[in-house]
Design an enzyme around this catalytic site. Sequence first.
Site, PDB file in Angstrom:
ATOM      1  CG  PHE A 275       2.590  17.262  30.580  1.00 49.82           C
ATOM      2  CD1 PHE A 275       2.656  15.681  30.208  1.00 49.82           C
ATOM      3  CD2 PHE A 275       2.658  18.011  31.950  1.00 49.82           C
ATOM      4  CE1 PHE A 275       2.628  15.346  32.068  1.00 49.82           C
ATOM      5  CE2 PHE A 275       2.939  17.383  33.243  1.00 49.82           C
ATOM      6  CZ  PHE A 275       2.605  15.375  33.248  1.00 49.82           C
TER       7      PHE A 275
ATOM      8  CD  GLU B 158       5.374  25.936  32.256  1.00 58.15           C
ATOM      9  OE1 GLU B 158       4.457  24.774  33.266  1.00 58.15           O
ATOM     10  OE2 GLU B 158       4.519  26.584  31.659  1.00 58.15           O
TER      11      GLU B 158
ATOM     12  CD  GLU C 137       2.417  26.143  28.825  1.00 62.92           C
ATOM     13  OE1 GLU C 137       2.060  27.547  29.404  1.00 62.92           O
ATOM     14  OE2 GLU C 137       2.834  25.222  30.472  1.00 62.92           O
TER      15      GLU C 137
ATOM     16  CG  HIS D 151      -1.529  16.194  31.378  1.00 64.66           C
ATOM     17  ND1 HIS D 151      -2.715  16.700  31.739  1.00 64.66           N
ATOM     18  CD2 HIS D 151      -0.038  16.909  32.299  1.00 64.66           C
ATOM     19  CE1 HIS D 151      -3.016  17.286  32.365  1.00 64.66           C
ATOM     20  NE2 HIS D 151      -1.591  17.867  32.661  1.00 64.66           N
TER      21      HIS D 151
ATOM     22  CG  ASP E  11      -0.672  16.621  26.285  1.00 68.40           C
ATOM     23  OD1 ASP E  11      -1.609  15.856  25.984  1.00 68.40           O
ATOM     24  OD2 ASP E  11       0.441  16.134  26.776  1.00 68.40           O
TER      25      ASP E  11
END
Lengths: 324, 327
Positions: A84, A29, A61, A130, A86
């Site tokens: 990230f 992204e 994702e 994050h 996460d």
Amino acid sequence: MRRITYREALREALREEMRRDSTVFLLGEDIGRYWGGAFKVTEGLAEEFGDERVRDTPISESAIVGTAVGAAITGMRPVAEIMFGDLTTLAMDQIANQAAKIRYMFGGQTKVPLVVRTPFGAGVNIAAHHSQSLEAWYMHVPGLYVAVPSTPYDAKGLLKSAIRGNNPVIFCEHKLLYPIEGEVPEEEYTIPFGVADIKREGSDVTIVATMYMVHKALKAAEELEGEGISVEVVDPRTLTPLDKNAIISSVKKTGRLVVVSEDCKTAGVTAEIAALVAEEAIDYLDAPIKRVAEPDTPIPFSPPLEEYVIPNEKKIIKAVKEVV
Amino acid sequence: MIGVVRSLMELPKEKLVEMYRKMFEIRSFEEKVFELYAQNMVPGTIHLYAGEEAVAVGVCSNLRKNDYITSTHRGHGHCIAKGADPKKIMAEILGKKTGYCKGKGGSMHIADFSVGMLGATAVVGAGIPIAVGAGLSIKLRGTDQVVACFFGEGASNQGTFHEGINLAAIWKLPVLFICENNLYAMGTRQSRVMLIKNIADRAAAYGIPGVVVDGNDVLAVYEAAGKAVERARKGEGPTLIECKTYRHKGHSRIDPAKYRPREEVEEWLRKDPIKRFKEKLLKEKLLSEVEIQGIEMEVTNEIEKAVKFAVESPYPKPEEALEDVYA
């Protein structure tokens, strides 16, 4: 020697491997020409290699990693960026059930040369979605390799090895490391997986630490030196494969072990390394193993709260003094 | 629906023979698997493809050897249709060392990379992004291969369906999304989990063609897939093809499928894709009874050989469990 940042070192690794091998491509992204990656690692690469090889994706994702898996098993070497760490949870099936298991399930018929780059770690006040450090999750998945570079030199050498290798790699970066400078030679080099680096030699206590915690451990070691305590800092550099010999050799030398990691304490990186030493080198220990880790909470937002849960020099020094 | 008989006359006889042979091969193979299962020779579970043969064969008859497919937990038929060896499929199902995956995958994870069969995933919908990735690889390598991605209507409720098809659409990737709508996701009837009748309608959300086809008519599937393959090879992007079909057995091994009304089952059994194709071939005088019997006998022998090979093959050594984790 020339000094560059961790971010520049990663970018150099990507650029060199893309120039060397036309099957290497990037997807993620906002990694392309309009943004250059949320942490600017891929800045300038779309301009050199074009939008086909530096592909901006939708916010998907699972499809980013799944697409990378499909490309990897059909002759390409994708490097996916998940903005990230996460958010790797959104791609968990593709990482843990597909990328990791395809080779095994299919009896070794194929290989999955895939790298998922992603930043972990706290310290910039962006709270629980994050800031996590999830590398231990990926250590728990057979079939994956897990890289945890702490310096620009290691980041570049390990990323080049990850891209050239034939296994899926979760390449963990740390968001506080991106601006950190270090020596990186101009000439070509790679760093093999499964080889730890002794970041500082010492004789009284072994600290095993990864990523940003290596820097905190080194600062703690410096301070402890002034008090007459000699600290050895071992950086595994990859958690899978783990250089067990380097850790055990160091413990045999010092007789004491402190393990430092930014991830949660329970069933985390520190737990695995402590268990390894307890199982294979307990007779060499002169004191109980100490672990410095995140105290099993989500990462909080407010600066005093966040500082409280993340390991720091003070906590590391305290742990060392408890065993020396 | 595309319901087409005209293409029957246009196809060369060898093609028709091959299609009938493959459909009959899948049915015979699945009947044998069921038999072996009843004899306790199959470890774990099985998901039989019987009743859906027209889909795999109709699609794969358009593909070249170097084209790719991805498959699902109900994948034996896809493997056979793409040209995998029934001996090695059967050996894998029995957990033998000579199986495609050396006994590490079993019924739900068969792959044969040598014929472009990129493997079956048992996570519903997970094969969709992987197929898209194979499509991206084709585009980046600049070949004219295509990918056929098989999944059920149940998978169309997964996020991977949305993420994967959208990506294939925006990048115009050469992928055929083949939805095998057999009306039930395990015991859950389609009408209980979505308000639309046709999965193909979802194609509109991605700006790609969505086609509904009679999935028990191999020629209808063949024609629809043929158009999608042509579009994909020309670089015009993906197509979603929904094949309305039905599984003859329950979801898995002992499922008696009591959630399906008897009249419904009977209606679909009357629409058996193999029976229909055979009747069509005879009616149009494209194959004779004798020729069909010849094909069936050959296939039956071949499947018997596959069973013998699988049964007589050794199990892997236990410690082989430690191999193939990393390349």
